[in-house]
Scaffold this motif. Structure first.
Motif, PDB file in Angstrom:
ATOM      1  N   GLY A 177       0.787  -1.239   0.000  1.00  0.00           N
ATOM      2  CA  GLY A 177       0.000   0.000   0.000  1.00  0.00           C
ATOM      3  C   GLY A 177       0.815   1.284   0.000  1.00  0.00           C
ATOM      4  N   VAL A 178       2.122   1.169  -0.268  1.00  0.00           N
ATOM      5  CA  VAL A 178       2.968   2.370  -0.263  1.00  0.00           C
ATOM      6  C   VAL A 178       2.952   3.001  -1.658  1.00  0.00           C
ATOM      7  CG1 VAL A 178       5.273   3.278   0.208  1.00  0.00           C
ATOM      8  CG2 VAL A 178       4.461   1.270   1.461  1.00  0.00           C
ATOM      9  N   HIS A 179       2.730   4.315  -1.719  1.00  0.00           N
ATOM     10  CA  HIS A 179       2.765   5.020  -3.005  1.00  0.00           C
ATOM     11  C   HIS A 179       4.209   5.182  -3.441  1.00  0.00           C
ATOM     12  CE1 HIS A 179      -1.492   6.829  -3.083  1.00  0.00           C
ATOM     13  NE2 HIS A 179      -1.465   5.693  -2.449  1.00  0.00           N
ATOM     14  N   LEU A 180       4.425   5.012  -4.746  1.00  0.00           N
ATOM     15  CA  LEU A 180       5.801   4.959  -5.212  1.00  0.00           C
ATOM     16  C   LEU A 180       5.910   5.579  -6.598  1.00  0.00           C
ATOM     17  CD1 LEU A 180       7.724   1.615  -5.095  1.00  0.00           C
ATOM     18  CD2 LEU A 180       7.174   2.574  -7.305  1.00  0.00           C
ATOM     19  N   ILE A 181       6.996   6.271  -6.833  1.00  0.00           N
ATOM     20  CA  ILE A 181       7.293   6.729  -8.192  1.00  0.00           C
ATOM     21  C   ILE A 181       8.672   6.216  -8.571  1.00  0.00           C
ATOM     22  CG2 ILE A 181       8.196   8.995  -7.418  1.00  0.00           C
ATOM     23  CD1 ILE A 181       7.111  10.028 -10.220  1.00  0.00           C
ATOM     24  N   ILE A 202       8.876  14.143 -10.583  1.00  0.00           N
ATOM     25  CA  ILE A 202       8.895  13.346  -9.348  1.00  0.00           C
ATOM     26  C   ILE A 202       8.239  14.118  -8.203  1.00  0.00           C
ATOM     27  CG2 ILE A 202      10.444  12.429  -7.548  1.00  0.00           C
ATOM     28  CD1 ILE A 202      12.382  11.700  -9.894  1.00  0.00           C
ATOM     29  N   ARG A 203       8.638  15.386  -8.068  1.00  0.00           N
ATOM     30  CA  ARG A 203       8.095  16.190  -6.958  1.00  0.00           C
ATOM     31  C   ARG A 203       6.579  16.318  -7.047  1.00  0.00           C
ATOM     32  NH1 ARG A 203      13.235  18.594  -6.389  1.00  0.00           N
ATOM     33  NH2 ARG A 203      13.059  19.576  -8.418  1.00  0.00           N
ATOM     34  N   HIS A 245      18.666  12.085  -4.080  1.00  0.00           N
ATOM     35  CA  HIS A 245      18.534  11.732  -2.652  1.00  0.00           C
ATOM     36  C   HIS A 245      18.240  12.969  -1.799  1.00  0.00           C
ATOM     37  CE1 HIS A 245      22.766  12.820  -3.111  1.00  0.00           C
ATOM     38  NE2 HIS A 245      22.861  12.957  -1.803  1.00  0.00           N
ATOM     39  N   HIS A 246      18.506  14.183  -2.352  1.00  0.00           N
ATOM     40  CA  HIS A 246      18.184  15.402  -1.599  1.00  0.00           C
ATOM     41  C   HIS A 246      16.670  15.604  -1.466  1.00  0.00           C
ATOM     42  CE1 HIS A 246      22.328  16.415  -1.250  1.00  0.00           C
ATOM     43  NE2 HIS A 246      22.499  16.539  -2.553  1.00  0.00           N
ATOM     44  N   MET A 247      15.894  14.885  -2.311  1.00  0.00           N
ATOM     45  CA  MET A 247      14.430  14.996  -2.216  1.00  0.00           C
ATOM     46  C   MET A 247      13.882  14.055  -1.150  1.00  0.00           C
ATOM     47  SD  MET A 247      12.993  14.821  -6.051  1.00  0.00           S
ATOM     48  CE  MET A 247      14.026  15.186  -7.426  1.00  0.00           C
TER      49      MET A 247
END
Length: 203
Positions: free
Chosen positions: A28-32, A98-99, A123-125
Motif C-alpha cells: 500500500g505504499v505510493h511509489l514513483i 517526481i516532486r 537523494h536530496h528529495m
C-alpha cells in the motif's frame, strides 16, 4: 492528513530494487520510479524530446516519433560530454515530475525508486535512503540472465553508476538481497513496519 515523508530506494543494476519496490506497493505504499519519470519527460510532444532531436540529430528518433533509446544510449555511453549534456537537460525535468507526483501521495511514507538516486542528487528529495545491496558477481549473473546482454555492457553500466561503497555510505538502511525472493519479501515487510513508526523518516 500529514504529508508523507519520502524514502529513496536505490541499488545497482541487477540488485533487485524493482522486486523490492513492487512488494512495497503491494503493502500500500505510493511509489514513483525515476525511470518512469524519465520516460514521461521525453514522450512525443514534450519539449525535452525536441531538444534531444535537435542536439543529436533525427536518427535518435524512431519512425513513429518516439525516442530511440538504444541509439541514444550508444551515443552517450561512448561520450562523457554528451552524457553530461543530456543529464543537465533531463535531471531538472525529471525532478519536477517526481516532486509533483510525490506531493499527491497518500500513504504514510512514499518511495522514490531511482538507480541514480545518489549520482543525480535525487537523494536530496528524500528523508531516508534504503539501498538494496548485492555482491557484484551476483549483479552480473542476474543481469546477464535477465537482459541477455554481455558482461562488457553490464560493466559499462556499472561504471556509470555510483560504486557500491558510495551507495552504502549514503544508506540509512541496507537490504542484503543475496538470497531468494521469499527472503526479500520478508525483509521488505520488516522495513515497512519499521517505517510506519517513523515521523519524517527519522526514529
Amino acid at each position: 492528513m500529514s504529508t508523507p515523508w519520502i524514502l529513496g530506494l536505490t541499488g545497482g543494476i541487477g540488485s533487485g530494487k524493482s522486486a523490492a519496490a513492487e512488494h512495497f506497493t503491494r503493502l500500500g505504499v505510493h511509489l514513483i520510479d525515476a525511470d518512469h519519470a524519465a520516460r514521461w519527460v521525453v514522450e512525443p510532444g514534450r519539449p525535452a524530446l525536441a531538444r534531444i532531436a535537435e542536439h543529436f540529430g533525427p536518427h535518435v528518433l524512431q519512425p513513429d516519433g518516439q525516442l530511440d533509446r538504444g541509439a541514444l544510449r550508444q551515443l552517450i555511453f561512448q561520450d562523457e560530454q554528451q552524457r553530461r549534456w543530456l543529464e543537465s537537460l533531463l535531471h531538472p525535468l525529471i525532478g519536477e515530475e517526481i516532486r509533483s507526483y510525490l506531493a499527491r501521495a497518500e500513504s504514510p511514507y512514499a518511495i522514490l525508486v531511482s538507480p541514480l538516486l545518489i549520482e543525480s542528487g535525487q537523494h536530496h528529495m528524500t528523508q531516508r535512503v534504503l539501498v538494496v545491496d548485492v555482491p557484484e558477481h551476483l549483479q552480473l549473473q542476474r543481469t546477464m540472465a535477465r537482459d541477455q546482454v554481455s558482461e562488457e555492457q553490464i560493466k559499462a553500466i556499472l561504471s556509470a553508476q555510483a560504486t557500491r561503497e558510495e551507495r552504502l555510505r549514503q544508506a540509512h538502511d541496507v537490504l542484503h538481497n543475496d538470497r531468494d525472493p521469499a527472503w526479500l519479501r520478508c525483509e521488505v515487510e520488516r522495513l515497512h513496519h519499521f517505517y510506519l513508526t517513523l515521523r519524517g523518516g527519522q526514529p
